[in-house]
Design an enzyme around this catalytic site. Structure first.
Site, short mmCIF file in Angstrom:
data_model
loop_
_atom_site.label_atom_id
_atom_site.label_comp_id
_atom_site.label_asym_id
_atom_site.label_seq_id
_atom_site.Cartn_x
_atom_site.Cartn_y
_atom_site.Cartn_z
N LYS A 60 -33.57 24.57 8.33
CA LYS A 60 -32.32 25.34 8.21
C LYS A 60 -32.58 26.82 8.47
CE LYS A 60 -28.96 22.48 7.43
NZ LYS A 60 -27.82 22.42 8.37
N GLY B 133 -19.69 13.20 8.25
CA GLY B 133 -20.49 13.64 7.11
C GLY B 133 -19.59 14.21 6.03
N PHE B 134 -20.19 14.50 4.91
CA PHE B 134 -19.40 14.89 3.74
C PHE B 134 -18.63 16.19 3.96
CE2 PHE B 134 -19.87 16.58 -0.81
CZ PHE B 134 -18.61 16.12 -1.17
N TYR C 212 -36.98 20.49 5.20
CA TYR C 212 -35.53 20.63 5.37
C TYR C 212 -35.13 22.10 5.33
CZ TYR C 212 -30.68 21.00 3.82
OH TYR C 212 -29.37 21.38 3.68
C1 UGA Z 1 -28.75 19.61 -2.21
C2 UGA Z 1 -28.45 18.93 -0.88
O1 UGA Z 1 -29.07 17.65 -0.81
C3 UGA Z 1 -28.86 19.74 0.31
O2 UGA Z 1 -28.31 19.16 1.47
C4 UGA Z 1 -28.36 21.18 0.15
O3 UGA Z 1 -28.77 21.96 1.23
C5 UGA Z 1 -28.89 21.74 -1.14
O4 UGA Z 1 -28.36 20.96 -2.22
C6 UGA Z 1 -28.43 23.19 -1.33
O5 UGA Z 1 -27.95 23.57 -2.36
O6 UGA Z 1 -28.59 23.97 -0.46
P1 UGA Z 1 -30.56 19.30 -4.03
O7 UGA Z 1 -30.57 20.59 -4.75
O8 UGA Z 1 -31.86 18.55 -3.95
O9 UGA Z 1 -30.11 19.49 -2.52
O10 UGA Z 1 -29.40 18.40 -4.64
P2 UGA Z 1 -29.43 17.08 -5.51
O11 UGA Z 1 -29.93 15.90 -4.76
O12 UGA Z 1 -28.08 16.94 -6.12
O13 UGA Z 1 -30.50 17.40 -6.64
C7 UGA Z 1 -30.26 18.36 -7.64
C8 UGA Z 1 -31.34 18.23 -8.69
O14 UGA Z 1 -31.22 16.94 -9.29
C9 UGA Z 1 -32.77 18.30 -8.13
O15 UGA Z 1 -33.59 19.02 -9.01
C10 UGA Z 1 -33.22 16.85 -8.08
O16 UGA Z 1 -34.59 16.66 -8.26
C11 UGA Z 1 -32.44 16.25 -9.24
N1 UGA Z 1 -32.20 14.81 -9.03
C12 UGA Z 1 -31.58 14.38 -7.91
C13 UGA Z 1 -32.60 13.93 -10.00
O17 UGA Z 1 -33.17 14.33 -11.02
N2 UGA Z 1 -32.38 12.60 -9.80
C14 UGA Z 1 -31.79 12.13 -8.68
O18 UGA Z 1 -31.62 10.91 -8.56
C15 UGA Z 1 -31.36 13.04 -7.71
#
Ligand code: UGA
Length: 325
Positions: free
Chosen positions: A158, A11-12, A154
């Site tokens: 955690k 994993g990353f 999720y």
């Molecule tokens: C990430 C990780 O996926 C989790 O494993 C981790 O636990 C979490 O951060 C954390 O900080 O604890 P997330 O915040 O959803 O979760 O990260 P992203 O997938 O990078 O999304 C960040 C933001 O970008 C969100 O608001 C999401 O809705 C938005 N996003 C994401 C988009 O607008 N478009 C996309 O294609 C993907």
């Protein structure tokens, strides 16, 4: 030199932590089930880099499989610590299949805590998430704030794992550090997360999907900083929950501006409805990490993203085909 069991080593974060441990001369036994939660080519790419190194051994194993853990040779090895970085990690997919998140993140953690108890492994490091803070806590988020209302299955899984860790500390005396990571990014990162997606989509001239209005922000944290903080957390601490974040939140649209500049192309933004499991903003209070671990982040977002873009360019032949939804 010490010996560590690192779960989720393909994993990353697991890959980077294993790499840092090996670079310090330690022995690493890595475990991963190489599941297809996202394109396995990324996992294989990371694993190949570890398998080149003499002090690394790989076990293709699922932490939810208790009998496989029991059958393994772990009982004849001596580990100084178990670092549990195996997880189902996406916020939004956890709404579709919450079972697999509980299976891996809760039952898997329980199996490893039991392993530590049975084998007398004194130290356990558990990966947690900034998502446990949910909505409504004042920012920056402090470790002692209310995390009783996780906004996604999720985050709930955690939080449940954190709670089990606390129980195993008080009941069995295990020394456990829970690390709450804040949106970790870097080269060969997860393709379901915004940094990988945005770099791929902008580089390939594909539309960039934004959930919501783009005003959300994240305390994006570079993976090398996270790995360094994880190694620092291997010291004896009793039971502690510690944030690892960059303490510099970036708006999503600002992140896109940075990537556009690095790639040299404009993003074609397409808006989709906000996802109900998403949190609006994250921001880590990192005084505790500084005080207990002597840790501070070192890589600024612009620098970290430049390394992501460089990695993407070098691996573009296959990285452009990685499924990003
Ligand atoms: C990430 C990780 O996926 C989790 O494993 C981790 O636990 C979490 O951060 C954390 O900080 O604890 P997330 O915040 O959803 O979760 O990260 P992203 O997938 O990078 O999304 C960040 C933001 O970008 C969100 O608001 C999401 O809705 C938005 N996003 C994401 C988009 O607008 N478009 C996309 O294609 C993907």
């Amino acid at each position: 030199m010490a010996s560590y069991l690192v779960t989720g080593c393909a994993g990353f974060i697991g890959w980077k932590v294993a790499e840092f441990l090996l670079a310090e001369g330690h022995t690493v036994v890595g475990v991963d089930n190489l599941n297809d939660a996202y394109d396995v080519r990324l996992k294989r790419w990371r694993l190949t880099r570890l398998q080149d190194q003499p002090n690394f051994t790989f076990h293709w194993l699922d932490i939810t499989d208790r009998s496989a853990l029991e059958r393994s040779t772990f009982n004849v090895q001596r580990f100084d610590a178990v670092i549990n970085l195996a997880a189902r990690a996406g916020v939004r997919p956890s709404v579709e299949n919450p079972w697999v998140y509980y299976e891996t993140n809760v039952m898997g953690t329980l199996n490893l805590l039991e392993l530590c108890r049975e084998l007398g492994i004194a130290k356990f490091v558990q990966a947690s998430s900034s998502s446990v803070y949910g909505q409504g806590n004042p920012m920056p988020y402090r470790e002692d704030q209310n995390t009783d209302h996780p906004p996604s299955p999720y985050a709930a899984s955690k939080k449940a794992a954190e709670t089990l860790c606390s129980t195993y500390h008080s009941l069995h005396g295990l020394d456990i550090t829970v690390l709450r990571y804040f949106t970790v990014y870097g080269p060969a990162g997860r393709p379901d997360m915004s940094p990988f997606r945005f770099v791929q989509w902008i580089s390939e001239g594909r539309p960039v999907t934004i959930y919501g209005d783009g005003t959300q922000s994240r305390d994006f944290t570079y993976v090398d900083d996270i790995a360094r903080g994880t190694l620092a957390a291997l010291r004896p601490l009793g039971f502690e929950v510690i944030n690892l974040g960059s303490d510099r939140p970036i708006g999503l649209m600002d992140a896109i501006r940075v990537i556009e500049k690095l790639v040299g192309r404009r993003a074609l933004v397409e808006y989709q409805p906000r996802h109900p499991a998403d949190v609006k903003d994250t921001w880590a209070e990192i005084g505790k990490a500084e005080w207990m671990l002597g840790w501070r982040p070192e890589v600024a977002f612009e620098e970290g993203m430049a390394r992501v873009v460089e990695w993407y360019r070098e691996n573009r032949a296959w990285a452009r085909e990685v499924e990003t939804g």
